[in-house]
Design a protein around this motif. Structure first.
Motif, short mmCIF file in Angstrom:
data_model
loop_
_atom_site.label_atom_id
_atom_site.label_comp_id
_atom_site.label_asym_id
_atom_site.label_seq_id
_atom_site.Cartn_x
_atom_site.Cartn_y
_atom_site.Cartn_z
N GLU A 44 0.82 -1.22 0.00
CA GLU A 44 0.00 0.00 0.00
C GLU A 44 0.85 1.26 0.00
OE1 GLU A 44 -3.38 2.13 2.84
OE2 GLU A 44 -2.99 -0.02 3.03
N ASN A 45 2.01 1.22 0.65
CA ASN A 45 2.84 2.42 0.80
C ASN A 45 4.30 2.13 0.45
OD1 ASN A 45 2.82 0.68 3.06
ND2 ASN A 45 3.82 2.25 4.30
N LYS A 69 -0.09 -2.56 4.04
CA LYS A 69 1.03 -1.68 4.35
C LYS A 69 2.33 -2.47 4.43
CE LYS A 69 -1.37 2.05 6.78
NZ LYS A 69 -1.04 3.04 5.74
#
Length: 430
Positions: A44-45, A69
């Protein structure tokens, strides 16, 4: 009848730029045409060294995208040196003789503390999340794509926990890739890499590789089936490009320190001295990340006046430059380890109608492709005179307005045809 769902675990995904994202972005684009529903698991990041926002438009609307994440130590290391961290993350490692103390520290940490790579913190949380998702959604086939090879460890754990088929896709080799020796590995770390590589190769149901040489290397390590599915080209909607008015030699993509082709720089200097009009026509186009060592060498040869360093551009712009440049340069490191590397951009080069000058180690897999498709000429690092003669021929064709390539047999490398090959492999287990 509902399409078959297959879970694809990959790190590189839009907005990531560069070559790593293209392979599975294109497979996912075409898999629905063959009755497969792609479920794509991505961070996600993430910390992407290169970003290309335009690639988001190519994501299939039929794909299910899952995100979780990720913690990456690059995010912490950037506080010490953002520039060095970004370069290392993109694969640009300084020449060993020119490494600063900080370079050496970063390389040691990367090679010895983060095994197999800096994304290994994502393995456990991903396994926990995906185990639940797989059971709830009745998925029985997964694909992991590396590098980063940490993603194969996600597949390894899921395979041990669940009754599923696992395809491990190696876009590049693991312990034999060119930069592996540069990581300042301890004996323990080197052994750990080998151990993990063996476990992945002998646990996955099928190994997918991009070159014949990698297949041969892996066949020594495992008896599991190994299939070669190369990278390829897609049908790109780019307006017809007017050719550069200069005799442009364009290198598109990362220009690493170890890819520094001094025989090319020497050849260009000789031609500038021998052919007076060559000075007003020559242009050396550099598109993408270029190591400082390459730039310093070009300057040392007195070629700065002919350099057009455009830096990173979007994939769409890169395609446009491929089609308007007079000659395309493909440079690979001169080593035994890089014979298996087939740069993804080769296939886009091949359909650009521009001749390719390729330089690399003897018996390179990509040399065979260039020769068989009649899309350019391959040179070993010792073939300076032959290189010089070819550039002269291309230059005279440029002056006459007749310079272009005449490729043959290119259709087998189209992304859609390659996806059909992948679909047949994936469904052969059903």
């Amino acid at each position: 009848m509902e399409p078959k769902k297959i879970l694809i675990i990959t790190y590189y995904w839009p907005p990531a730029g560069g070559p790593g994202v293209q392979r599975w972005l294109k497979f996912v684009k075409y898999l629905p045409d063959f009755g497969i529903q792609p479920v794509v698991y991505i961070p996600e990041n993430p910390t992407y060294p290169i970003v290309d926002e335009n690639l988001g438009s190519e994501v299939s609307d039929k794909a299910i995208i899952l995100k979780q994440k990720i913690f990456e130590p690059y995010q912490l290391a950037s506080f010490l040196s953002k520039n060095k961290t970004k370069k290392m993350n993109s694969g640009i490692i300084p020449n060993q003789k020119k490494q600063s103390f900080l370079d050496k520290v970063f390389l040691w940490i990367r090679g010895n503390l983060f095994i197999p790579d800096a994304r290994f913190f994502w393995v456990k949380p991903s396994v926990a999340y995906l185990e639940k998702y797989i059971l709830e959604n009745n998925i029985d086939t997964i694909v992991t794509s590396g590098p980063p090879h940490s993603l194969h460890l996600i597949g390894l754990d899921l395979k041990k926990k669940l009754n599923l088929k696992w395809f491990a896709d190696f876009r590049d080799p693991w312990t034999t890739i060119g930069y592996h020796k540069s990581l300042r590995l301890s004996g323990f770390a080197a052994k750990k890499h080998k151990q993990l590589e063996l476990e992945v190769l002998n646990t996955a149901d099928t190994i997918i590789v991009t070159s014949k040489t990698t297949k041969k290397e892996f066949e020594v390590l495992t008896t599991k089936p190994i299939e070669v599915i190369t990278n390829g080209y897609d049908v790109e909607k780019v307006e017809k490009q007017p050719l550069d008015s200069k005799f442009s030699l364009a290198h598109i993509g990362s220009f690493l320190s170890a890819r520094n082709p001094k025989l090319l720089w020497e050849t260009l200097v000789e031609l500038l001295n021998e052919i007076p009009e060559f000075k007003k026509h020559l242009e050396l186009k550099l598109i993408g990340a270029v190591s400082q060592e390459v730039l310093d060498t070009i300057a040392a040869f007195g070629l700065n006046d002919y350099v057009n360093n455009l830096g990173y551009v979007s994939h769409e712009e890169a395609i446009a430059h491929q089609r308007k440049s007079q000659v395309l340069l493909l440079i690979e490191i001169d080593s035994e380890e890089t014979k298996s590397i087939i740069p993804g951009k080769l296939f886009e080069y091949m359909v650009s109608n521009r001749p390719i000058i390729a330089i690399g180690p003897k018996d390179s897999d990509f040399a065979e492709i260039i020769t068989s498709t009649n899309t350019g000429v391959f040179f070993e690092y010792i073939e300076k005179e032959r290189l010089k003669s070819t550039i002269v021929v291309y230059y005279h064709q440029f002056l006459e307005g007749k310079l272009q390539s005449h490729g043959v047999g290119l259709q087998k490398y189209s992304r859609k045809n390659l996806t059909e090959q992948l679909e047949q492999l994936l469904t052969s287990y059903l």
